[in-house]
Design a protein around this motif. Structure first.
Motif, PDB file in Angstrom:
ATOM      1  N   LEU A  13       0.831  -1.212   0.000  1.00 16.29           N
ATOM      2  CA  LEU A  13       0.000   0.000   0.000  1.00 16.29           C
ATOM      3  C   LEU A  13       0.862   1.258   0.000  1.00 16.29           C
ATOM      4  N   LYS A  17       0.624   4.121  -2.960  1.00 15.10           N
ATOM      5  CA  LYS A  17       0.263   5.497  -2.628  1.00 15.10           C
ATOM      6  C   LYS A  17       1.384   6.496  -2.913  1.00 15.10           C
ATOM      7  N   GLU A 108      -6.269  -0.475  -3.744  1.00 16.04           N
ATOM      8  CA  GLU A 108      -5.841  -0.398  -2.353  1.00 16.04           C
ATOM      9  C   GLU A 108      -6.820  -1.160  -1.455  1.00 16.04           C
TER      10      GLU A 108
END
Length: 169
Positions: A13, A17, A108
């Protein structure tokens, strides 16, 4: 969920991001002037619009492949790039940005979902796993976001090239 599984999900993640050496989508795309979205640099085939749409289409395709056995990918390579160099309208640009963000959030969420087995082969695939497809998105996005920054620098529209500095890492 084991501590190792939790740690892996957190690391993946983080990359999705824009963490670590990866650039976030928002930092790469923020502030591109409307009149420069179709601008080219001599010797480069890409514009900001072409890169944005390519990022959106490829990410959408990987996401949909990951969760939908009925998904049909676009023709390669033509189906992964927009027709023109410029967005047909300011709304088209905004819609592409929002669609990219929404699909990234969906990926995600898939990784965050503890019921998602990151290591299991995707039943309709050929050995692909959710982990592999997620890393593919992170890698592909990082590559093309880097191209976008280089294009912006060459066009003189990267914030770090002006008096207004931003921290993009």
């Amino acid at each position: 969920m084991s501590e190792k599984d939790k740690a892996l999900r957190e690391h993946v993640l983080y990359f999705l991001k824009g963490g670590g050496a990866h650039l976030s989508f928002d930092k790469a795309i923020d502030g591109i002037p409307e009149d420069m979205r179709g601008a080219k640099v001599p010797g480069s085939p890409h514009t900001s619009w072409r890169l944005l749409e390519h990022l959106r289409i490829a990410q959408w395709d990987i996401l949909e492949f990951s969760r939908d056995a009925e998904h049909v990918s676009p023709d390669f390579p033509a189906g992964y790039w927009p027709e023109g160099d410029s967005p047909p309208s300011p709304e088209a640009w905004d819609q592409s940005v929002q669609a990219f963000r929404a699909d990234l959030q969906e990926m995600e969420s898939l990784v965050e979902d503890v019921s998602t087995d990151l290591y299991a082969s995707i039943p309709h695939g050929q050995g692909q796993t959710i982990l592999r497809e997620t890393l593919l998105i992170a890698d592909h996005n990082a590559y093309h976001l880097g191209q976008l920054v280089m294009l912006r620098k060459a066009l003189g529209i990267w914030p770090g090239d002006s008096k207004e500095k931003i921290d993009y890492m």
